[in-house]
Design a protein around this motif. Structure first.
Motif, PDB file in Angstrom:
ATOM      1  N   SER A 197      -6.460   2.465  11.609  1.00  0.00           N
ATOM      2  CA  SER A 197      -7.751   2.590  12.301  1.00  0.00           C
ATOM      3  C   SER A 197      -8.073   1.327  13.095  1.00  0.00           C
ATOM      4  CB  SER A 197      -8.871   2.888  11.301  1.00  0.00           C
ATOM      5  OG  SER A 197      -9.059   1.813  10.404  1.00  0.00           O
TER       6      SER A 197
ATOM      7  N   MET B  64      -0.812   5.027   5.481  1.00  0.00           N
ATOM      8  CA  MET B  64       0.245   4.501   4.615  1.00  0.00           C
ATOM      9  C   MET B  64       0.841   5.625   3.770  1.00  0.00           C
ATOM     10  SD  MET B  64       0.744   1.083   4.485  1.00  0.00           S
ATOM     11  CE  MET B  64       0.048  -0.380   5.242  1.00  0.00           C
TER      12      MET B  64
ATOM     13  N   CYS C 123     -11.387  -1.382   9.186  1.00  0.00           N
ATOM     14  CA  CYS C 123     -10.409  -0.598   8.440  1.00  0.00           C
ATOM     15  C   CYS C 123     -11.147   0.490   7.670  1.00  0.00           C
ATOM     16  CB  CYS C 123      -9.646  -1.510   7.481  1.00  0.00           C
ATOM     17  SG  CYS C 123      -8.851  -0.580   6.164  1.00  0.00           S
ATOM     18  N   ILE C 124     -10.762   1.737   7.886  1.00  0.00           N
ATOM     19  CA  ILE C 124     -11.494   2.846   7.243  1.00  0.00           C
ATOM     20  C   ILE C 124     -11.459   2.777   5.716  1.00  0.00           C
ATOM     21  CG2 ILE C 124     -11.478   4.605   9.056  1.00  0.00           C
ATOM     22  CD1 ILE C 124      -8.888   5.708   7.774  1.00  0.00           C
TER      23      ILE C 124
ATOM     24  N   TYR D 219       0.810  -1.212   0.000  1.00  0.00           N
ATOM     25  CA  TYR D 219       0.000   0.000   0.000  1.00  0.00           C
ATOM     26  C   TYR D 219       0.854   1.277   0.000  1.00  0.00           C
ATOM     27  CZ  TYR D 219      -3.915  -3.054   1.547  1.00  0.00           C
ATOM     28  OH  TYR D 219      -4.868  -4.031   1.663  1.00  0.00           O
TER      29      TYR D 219
ATOM     30  N   CYS E  98      -5.072   4.537   1.801  1.00  0.00           N
ATOM     31  CA  CYS E  98      -4.939   4.588   3.263  1.00  0.00           C
ATOM     32  C   CYS E  98      -4.192   5.869   3.642  1.00  0.00           C
ATOM     33  CB  CYS E  98      -4.196   3.358   3.767  1.00  0.00           C
ATOM     34  SG  CYS E  98      -3.843   3.472   5.532  1.00  0.00           S
TER      35      CYS E  98
HETATM   36 FE1  SF4 Z   1      -4.951   0.026   8.805  1.00  0.00          FE
HETATM   37 FE2  SF4 Z   1      -4.589   1.468   6.571  1.00  0.00          FE
HETATM   38 FE3  SF4 Z   1      -4.265  -1.207   6.533  1.00  0.00          FE
HETATM   39 FE4  SF4 Z   1      -6.672  -0.117   6.819  1.00  0.00          FE
HETATM   40  S1  SF4 Z   1      -5.345   0.015   5.039  1.00  0.00           S
HETATM   41  S2  SF4 Z   1      -5.866  -1.852   7.960  1.00  0.00           S
HETATM   42  S3  SF4 Z   1      -6.243   1.688   8.082  1.00  0.00           S
HETATM   43  S4  SF4 Z   1      -3.059   0.286   7.669  1.00  0.00           S
END
Ligand code: SF4
Ligand code: 13P
Length: 320
Positions: free
Chosen positions: A95, A277, A180-181, A34, A274
């Motif tokens: 999140s 990230m 997860c947002i 990501y 994200c």
């Molecule tokens: Fe956490 Fe971002 Fe992974 Fe979602 S995408 S689980 S918010 S690190």
């Protein structure tokens, strides 16, 4: 060539400098799928959470530079208490990890003393230290199958991932209510619309998505599993319901195929990226290597306790 934010007059070739510092420090750069494309292209290894944990455990580098989020860098530190672990931006949180504070999780565990505690790696080191075994999305099935059928399970913190495996394995679990947002932002209505516009495209989804999205997916898997699926499947077009960063590797591995990011409901938002990230940038990566900070520091007792369920995950998913 880019300039620094602190000093716009000075032009720095970040890529060349990062490569030079890496050699000088004997460092390894680990990146999650990501991360922004330029960081993925620079990393020594790009992978999913399980692969990155394995790499962190195996590395003989003196310094680990972790391009991912805080809980991932913490995991690298737990495996390497004597090494320096750097994270380009200390605010790169999650999140899911935020939804499950250590003291509340401790109460939850104490309420169900007979339960086996299975915890998604997306949690803080304190929560890992209170867990029986850690899982990732690519190791969850194997680990859950390894737990005796009569043993009740507490699953934290992702309710969607937990519900997906509970259904798949026909096993009841007590679920922590985190999410997860990014993965809950996908719009079923807009995905449906895309499927009409691209009748040959198939929907693939990460198990952190909500059930109404997963129900429509042709294939469900961790980031690595989704990547492999797009390479090996005969389909030529995919609607991808996970963080958009993974599309970089998908396009690299299958340049002739089409990849469409699954959209969130709000057209204006970049909710399929994200925000944590994306806090890591080339400039911050360079700066953290140059200044050897921000660094991950953890109390030794937490490291010792968290190592037990993490090692159990690697042991139970060992590839011979
Ligand atoms: Fe956490 Fe971002 Fe992974 Fe979602 S995408 S689980 S918010 S690190
Ligand atoms: P995986 O890379 O294990 O699929 O995890 C996805 C994720 O949300 C990481 O934050």
């Amino acid at each position: 060539m880019l300039t620094t934010l602190e000093n716009p007059e000075i032009a720095i070739d970040y890529i060349a400098e990062i490569v030079r510092l890496k050699k000088e420090m004997n460092a390894v750069i680990l990146a999650h799928y990501y991360q922004v494309p330029e960081i993925q292209d620079l990393a020594d290894f790009v992978g999913d959470s399980l692969e990155l944990s394995r790499k962190a455990k195996e590395t003989d580098a003196d310094v680990i530079v972790f391009c991912g989020v805080h809980f991932m860098a913490e995991t690298a530190k737990i495996f390497n208490p004597d090494k320096q672990v750097l994270l380009p931006d200390l605010d790169a949180g999650c999140s899911l990890a935020d939804s499950c504070p250590g003291p509340l999780f401790k109460e939850f565990r104490e309420k169900y003393p007979d339960h086996y505690s299975v915890t998604y790696i997306n949690c803080t080191a304190d929560v890992k230290a209170l867990s029986d075994v850690i899982i990732t999305s690519s190791s969850a099935e194997k680990i859950l199958r390894n737990i005796p059928a009569d043993k009740p399970i507490l699953f934290a913190p992702d309710r969607n991932l937990g519900a997906y495996f509970a259904k798949k394995l026909g096993r009841e679990m007590l679920l922590w209510q985190g999410d997860c947002i990014v993965h809950v932002a996908f719009s079923e209505r807009r995905i449906e619309q895309l499927m009409i516009e691209h009748p040959n495209a198939v929907l693939i989804a990460h198990p952190e998505c909500e059930e109404h999205i997963l129900k429509r997916a042709e294939y469900i898997g961790s980031t690595s599993a989704l990547l492999t699926y797009t390479e090996t499947s005969p389909h030529m077009s995919f609607i991808v319901a996970t963080e958009e960063g993974i599309l970089h590797q998908m396009k690299k591995r299958s340049p002739n195929k089409e990849f469409i990011p699954a959209p969130p409901e709000d057209k204006g938002c970049m909710c399929n990226q994200c925000p944590y990230m994306r806090l890591n940038t080339l400039e911050k990566l360079y700066s953290c290597m140059k200044n050897r900070t921000p660094e991950i520091i953890l109390p030794q007792d937490i490291i010792d306790k968290a190592l037990v369920p993490l090692n159990r995950m690697l042991e139970w998913t060992k590839v011979d």
